[in-house]
Write a protein that holds these residues in place. Structure first.
Motif: not given
Length: 211
Positions: A83-88, A122-128
């Motif tokens: 499962x991919x994990x990033x900063x929420x 890349x300009x999308x401000x939606x968080x992970x």
């Protein structure tokens, strides 16, 4: 000399042989497919090649250097494992910039180009944490590919991807092979594996054989 040489690789966990005396050689500029049921050892083999688990016996040599001896991890590797994990609370671009800052070999423009290739803005401000499963998978693919590594390891890379995105990914992987990368894939979709792979291995109860 093969780019990856795996000799007599065995891994025992809690008395169980999860990898059983594996011997394979993998070359540059090839795509290798690995098929097998859940729990057969595919992910464990990929983790061993990435240096995330140490062999009980045997060794893995990558570009002439032994993992867990000469080096802890492959020197040029991009991977998706489980499962991919990033900063929420960060955007996709912010997450990738943080990862890229570790090696500092690519800039924001290259990251943005890779995001666009795989259908992310890349300009999308939606968080992970607000990403859909497909978007999360695409972000994981970008982090694995964006630094143009010599070794690319993708465990179930088409998970949650729509049909168009799968076609885009296949095209990207073929171009990475032409660039000279060594690519390891696992998938439940045998058709994808057969279409992309130069050679296919089947894993069953920790044993590997060429198909």
């Amino acid at each position: 000399m093969s780019y990856i040489e795996i000799k007599n690789l065995t891994k025992i966990i809690k008395g169980n042989k999860v990898l059983d005396n594996i011997n394979i050689n993998l070359s540059n500029g090839k795509i290798y497919g690995f098929i097998g049921r859940n729990g057969s050892g595919k992910t464990m083999l990929f983790r061993a090649i990435c240096g995330l688990i140490r062999p009980t016996t045997g060794e893995i040599t990558i570009n002439g250097k032994i993992i867990s001896n000469d080096i802890d991890f492959p020197e040029s590797c991009g991977a998706i494992l489980e499962t991919p994990g990033f900063w929420d609370n960060q955007t996709g671009l912010e997450c990738l910039k943080n990862i890229a800052s570790i090696k500092s070999i690519i800039n924001k423009d290259i990251i943005s180009q890779w995001m666009l290739k795989l259908g992310l803005d890349p300009k999308d401000r939606k968080t992970f944490k607000k990403y859909s499963l497909g978007m999360k998978q695409k972000l994981a693919l970008v982090q694995a590919l964006m630094e143009s590594p010599n070794l690319i390891i993708l465990d179930e890379p088409t998970n949650a991807l729509d049909e168009e995105s799968v076609l885009i990914l296949k095209d990207i992987l073929k171009k990475e092979r032409e660039r000279g990368a060594t690519i390891l894939l696992s998938s439940h979709n045998k058709t994808d594996i057969e279409e992309l792979s130069d050679k296919i291995f089947k894993i069953d109860v920790g044993k590997v054989k060429e198909v």
